[in-house]
Design a protein around this motif. Sequence first.
Motif, PDB file in Angstrom:
ATOM      1  N   PRO A  15     -42.955  -2.432  41.090  1.00  0.00           N
ATOM      2  CA  PRO A  15     -42.633  -3.017  42.398  1.00  0.00           C
ATOM      3  C   PRO A  15     -43.155  -2.191  43.562  1.00  0.00           C
ATOM      4  O   PRO A  15     -43.114  -0.960  43.549  1.00  0.00           O
ATOM      5  CB  PRO A  15     -41.100  -3.053  42.384  1.00  0.00           C
ATOM      6  CG  PRO A  15     -40.743  -3.130  40.941  1.00  0.00           C
ATOM      7  CD  PRO A  15     -41.769  -2.312  40.224  1.00  0.00           C
ATOM      8  N   ARG A  16     -43.667  -2.901  44.571  1.00  0.00           N
ATOM      9  CA  ARG A  16     -44.113  -2.363  45.864  1.00  0.00           C
ATOM     10  C   ARG A  16     -45.444  -1.610  45.809  1.00  0.00           C
ATOM     11  O   ARG A  16     -45.914  -1.120  46.832  1.00  0.00           O
ATOM     12  CB  ARG A  16     -43.028  -1.479  46.500  1.00  0.00           C
ATOM     13  CG  ARG A  16     -41.679  -2.184  46.663  1.00  0.00           C
ATOM     14  CD  ARG A  16     -40.742  -1.407  47.538  1.00  0.00           C
ATOM     15  NE  ARG A  16     -39.448  -2.087  47.658  1.00  0.00           N
ATOM     16  CZ  ARG A  16     -38.467  -1.696  48.455  1.00  0.00           C
ATOM     17  NH1 ARG A  16     -38.635  -0.627  49.224  1.00  0.00           N
ATOM     18  NH2 ARG A  16     -37.337  -2.368  48.512  1.00  0.00           N
ATOM     19  N   THR A  17     -46.058  -1.523  44.643  1.00  0.00           N
ATOM     20  CA  THR A  17     -47.316  -0.781  44.533  1.00  0.00           C
ATOM     21  C   THR A  17     -48.468  -1.568  45.129  1.00  0.00           C
ATOM     22  O   THR A  17     -48.582  -2.771  44.919  1.00  0.00           O
ATOM     23  CB  THR A  17     -47.627  -0.458  43.063  1.00  0.00           C
ATOM     24  OG1 THR A  17     -46.640   0.436  42.558  1.00  0.00           O
ATOM     25  CG2 THR A  17     -48.998   0.188  42.919  1.00  0.00           C
ATOM     26  N   GLU A  18     -49.336  -0.870  45.848  1.00  0.00           N
ATOM     27  CA  GLU A  18     -50.570  -1.448  46.367  1.00  0.00           C
ATOM     28  C   GLU A  18     -51.733  -0.531  45.999  1.00  0.00           C
ATOM     29  O   GLU A  18     -51.586   0.691  45.972  1.00  0.00           O
ATOM     30  CB  GLU A  18     -50.511  -1.595  47.896  1.00  0.00           C
ATOM     31  CG  GLU A  18     -49.449  -2.570  48.374  1.00  0.00           C
ATOM     32  CD  GLU A  18     -49.423  -2.685  49.884  1.00  0.00           C
ATOM     33  OE1 GLU A  18     -50.066  -1.842  50.559  1.00  0.00           O
ATOM     34  OE2 GLU A  18     -48.750  -3.587  50.401  1.00  0.00           O
ATOM     35  N   GLU A  19     -52.882  -1.132  45.695  1.00  0.00           N
ATOM     36  CA  GLU A  19     -54.087  -0.371  45.389  1.00  0.00           C
ATOM     37  C   GLU A  19     -54.978  -0.311  46.625  1.00  0.00           C
ATOM     38  O   GLU A  19     -55.154  -1.308  47.318  1.00  0.00           O
ATOM     39  CB  GLU A  19     -54.855  -1.016  44.234  1.00  0.00           C
ATOM     40  CG  GLU A  19     -56.141  -0.282  43.877  1.00  0.00           C
ATOM     41  CD  GLU A  19     -56.879  -0.903  42.705  1.00  0.00           C
ATOM     42  OE1 GLU A  19     -58.056  -0.547  42.485  1.00  0.00           O
ATOM     43  OE2 GLU A  19     -56.278  -1.755  42.010  1.00  0.00           O
ATOM     44  N   HIS A  20     -55.549   0.860  46.872  1.00  0.00           N
ATOM     45  CA  HIS A  20     -56.451   1.036  48.005  1.00  0.00           C
ATOM     46  C   HIS A  20     -57.648   1.881  47.577  1.00  0.00           C
ATOM     47  O   HIS A  20     -57.542   2.723  46.683  1.00  0.00           O
ATOM     48  CB  HIS A  20     -55.734   1.727  49.170  1.00  0.00           C
ATOM     49  CG  HIS A  20     -54.629   0.909  49.751  1.00  0.00           C
ATOM     50  ND1 HIS A  20     -54.819   0.011  50.784  1.00  0.00           N
ATOM     51  CD2 HIS A  20     -53.315   0.833  49.426  1.00  0.00           C
ATOM     52  CE1 HIS A  20     -53.666  -0.561  51.079  1.00  0.00           C
ATOM     53  NE2 HIS A  20     -52.737  -0.085  50.275  1.00  0.00           N
ATOM     54  N   LEU A  21     -58.767   1.642  48.208  1.00  0.00           N
ATOM     55  CA  LEU A  21     -59.959   2.471  48.015  1.00  0.00           C
ATOM     56  C   LEU A  21     -60.123   3.321  49.267  1.00  0.00           C
ATOM     57  O   LEU A  21     -60.396   2.810  50.353  1.00  0.00           O
ATOM     58  CB  LEU A  21     -61.193   1.599  47.789  1.00  0.00           C
ATOM     59  CG  LEU A  21     -62.474   2.347  47.413  1.00  0.00           C
ATOM     60  CD1 LEU A  21     -62.312   3.028  46.063  1.00  0.00           C
ATOM     61  CD2 LEU A  21     -63.656   1.378  47.378  1.00  0.00           C
TER      62      LEU A  21
END
Length: 327
Positions: A15-21
């Motif tokens: 939950p609440r995880t986001e991936e970013h570069l």
Amino acid sequence: MVTVDDVRRLALALPRTEEHLVRDRVKFRIGRIVYLALSRDETELGFAFPKEERAALIAAEPEKFFLPGAGDMRYHWVEARMAALGVAELEELVTGAWRMCVPAKVARAHLEGGAEGGLPPAPGLARLRAAAEVFGAFPGVDRSWLALCADTAPGLDLSGAAHRAALHRWLNTWGCRIRYPREGEPDLLGEGLERWWSRHGGLPGARLAALSDREIGLLAAAFGELAALPVGRRTLGPTAAAKALFALRPETVMPWDAAIAQRLWGARDEAAFARHLTAGRAWARAALAESGGLDEAALAAELGRPGLPLAKLLDEYLYVTITHQGA
């Protein structure tokens, strides 16, 4: 040895995880807090870990773990060599790092299977492809769906009687057994759908992977009211309500049936449906990430089910692995 896809699959199911570069580095974070970061060459993984325990961790397995750079020594952080990690160990590290960065109630809910977490792991593209092959081989499997799309083009709109009747027919082709009115009788389903649509016609229409928590809440509330819709001596029910929502928002809603809901969530109420959509969102994000940058249309074609939304492919996976296997 673990891969970037293993890290992505585990992280995006939390939950609440986001991936970013960020500067050519893949990072996973909660809000602005990073809890996982891959090196640029993707051979090393940094992860949140208690500072007071890292010396012991590194001393125990120096071939696997090592200190971060000088600039990160002040943080709760450790580095690991990807080639030395196993999948089970990676899952433990990822989950532990995530728990350090979310509120305690969110972590507790996830571990105990509460409303904000407890999500089953994403199936992965290999399993989605295998399920698509099985489902796609069923005789006439897409016939009724294509007929509904043709009858309601460019999209299902329950303000019209013809569209409400088309939805009724489609639901019954999928085993919902909703009684058709006899001549002179009121159309209880049609009238109920018209009233419900007047309140919920503005349903969220984002793709499943892009849904916000607020939008999931709106869809779950609409589901709860739709499931309770009277259709004679009974209500429409949770299976038909989920399928109707999918028909209205096919790119947004991952439906369920009784077997799927019971196996995954142990319930078929509004809260369980919110968890189902939350799981679908995490799985859709993981599938798109694993695909290496394909959009939904290209991914569906690559999986052998061209023209279908990812929400439907995920439902087909659940049907094949839960409902069909248990039949």
